[in-house]
Design a protein around this motif. Structure first.
Motif, PDB file in Angstrom:
ATOM      1  N   SER A  36       0.922  -1.208  -0.018  1.00  0.00           N
ATOM      2  CA  SER A  36       0.069  -0.150   0.101  1.00  0.00           C
ATOM      3  C   SER A  36       0.843   1.141   0.025  1.00  0.00           C
ATOM      4  O   SER A  36       1.817   1.521   0.639  1.00  0.00           O
ATOM      5  N   HIS A  37       0.358   2.267  -0.772  1.00  0.00           N
ATOM      6  CA  HIS A  37       1.277   3.334  -0.917  1.00  0.00           C
ATOM      7  C   HIS A  37       0.077   4.730  -0.888  1.00  0.00           C
ATOM      8  O   HIS A  37      -0.974   4.732  -1.210  1.00  0.00           O
ATOM      9  N   PHE A  38       0.399   5.731   0.114  1.00  0.00           N
ATOM     10  CA  PHE A  38      -0.377   6.755   0.378  1.00  0.00           C
ATOM     11  C   PHE A  38       0.498   8.110   0.164  1.00  0.00           C
ATOM     12  O   PHE A  38       1.583   8.306   0.307  1.00  0.00           O
ATOM     13  N   SER A  39      -0.180   9.152  -0.605  1.00  0.00           N
ATOM     14  CA  SER A  39       0.416  10.406  -1.007  1.00  0.00           C
ATOM     15  C   SER A  39      -0.623  11.381  -0.967  1.00  0.00           C
ATOM     16  O   SER A  39      -1.483  11.544  -1.657  1.00  0.00           O
ATOM     17  N   ASN A  40      -0.323  12.359  -0.126  1.00  0.00           N
ATOM     18  CA  ASN A  40      -1.435  13.358   0.169  1.00  0.00           C
ATOM     19  C   ASN A  40      -2.761  12.774   0.517  1.00  0.00           C
ATOM     20  O   ASN A  40      -3.826  13.194  -0.156  1.00  0.00           O
ATOM     21  N   TRP A  41      -2.820  11.711   0.868  1.00  0.00           N
ATOM     22  CA  TRP A  41      -4.157  10.993   1.472  1.00  0.00           C
ATOM     23  C   TRP A  41      -4.823  11.462   2.699  1.00  0.00           C
ATOM     24  O   TRP A  41      -4.452  11.119   3.983  1.00  0.00           O
TER      25      TRP A  41
END
Length: 312
Positions: free
Chosen positions: A41-46
């Motif tokens: 899983s990857h999150f960016s500005n979430w």
């Protein structure tokens, strides 16, 4: 020690397979599977929040069985190791870890239903375990700490191909804690160190071994509920005849002197390579001090989706 154990296991399996292939009349059957489950899983500005992570779980299970006339010899090797990475600069978190080798010899006294048996089971883990609720430096288990070696003589009842019940009223179980710090703490039911209450000095080191003599019951289920949906369940119950302690690991009177280990797996095969597994394990042993609270019931659940290859 880990390399020696793995090498001996591999040598044992390889020699038996070669022997089976060389015999004129093949009385051996074997098979199993190897699997690898990975998620990321990857999150960016979430804005809902989240943390990058990578999860991996490797599994291996193999059966090697022999049948000749009234004699049978069943062997199973079951291994798994899984980790979750939330920060590659820090230690990963262990999610699953097991090494289980079991062997049973049976002599048929009622055709294919009742056997006189001698069985052996060895359980341990591969890697260090930590109490992650505090930090990843508080080691609470490691390879051969604990390890359990059980040998028993009894009888097995097999009313169906998918169910067996083995009762061994003469069973010996050896608990191994091959880590002196854990042994000094009296982990996993061994006798802890004798400590001077004034100076805190260790007067007598803790024991790394604990021997029990009792009865063991093993119930096995391996049943295809629906097409490509298989339920596997193994219940182990042990009672120590020689138990002389009157207090459990929390210093209270025993509520139950039976030890339970119930391992369950639901395997859903999508195709020849893709599968979904749900495993759940319950352990109850009042000689093992709980990490928190006062309940001796341990529970672990793992849900994984990934690839697997069935070994013919």
């Amino acid at each position: 020690m880990k390399k020696i154990l793995l090498s001996l296991t591999a040598l044992f399996l390889a020699s038996q397979i070669l022997f089976a292939q060389e015999t004129e009349e093949n009385k051996w059957t074997h098979g199993g599977f190897v699997g690898l489950n990975i998620s990321q899983s990857h999150f960016s500005n979430w804005t809902s929040g989240g943390q990058d992570n990578v999860n991996g779980l490797g599994t291996f299970k193999y059966n090697l069985n022999y049948h000749n006339g009234k004699s049978k010899w069943d062997n199973t090797l079951d291994m798994a190791l899984g980790y979750s990475y939330f920060d590659f600069d820090k230690k990963p978190l262990k999610t699953d870890d097991r090494f289980n080798l079991s062997s049973l010899y049976g002599y048929d006294v009622i055709k294919d239903e009742l056997y006189i048996t001698a069985n052996l089971n060895f359980q341990t883990q591969f890697a260090d375990g930590f109490d992650y609720k505090n930090d990843s430096t508080n080691k609470i288990s490691t390879f051969l700490a604990p390890a359990y070696l059980t040998v028993g003589i009894g009888a097995q009842y097999t009313p169906a191909t998918w169910f067996s019940l083995n009762l061994a009223p003469a069973s010996g179980r050896l608990t191994i804690v091959n880590d002196q710090d854990l042994a000094n703490a009296g982990a996993f039911g061994v006798k802890g160190a004798l400590i001077d209450p004034e100076t805190g000095e260790i007067l007598e080191a803790g024991s790394k071994f604990r021997m029990e003599l009792g009865a063991q019951l093993i119930a096995n289920i391996n049943y295809e509920i629906f097409k490509n949906v298989i339920l596997s369940s193994k219940l182990i119950v042990f009672y120590d005849y020689t138990q002389s302690r009157t207090e459990n690991a929390l210093g209270n009177p025993y509520g139950c002197r039976f030890d339970f280990d119930w391992d369950n797996a639901l395997v859903m095969k999508v195709n020849n390579w893709l599968n979904c597994n749900i495993t759940a394990r319950l352990i109850y042993d009042e000689d093992i001090k709980p990490i928190e609270g006062e309940s001796f019931l341990q529970f672990k659940e793992v849900l994984s989706v990934g690839i697997s290859y069935r070994i013919p």
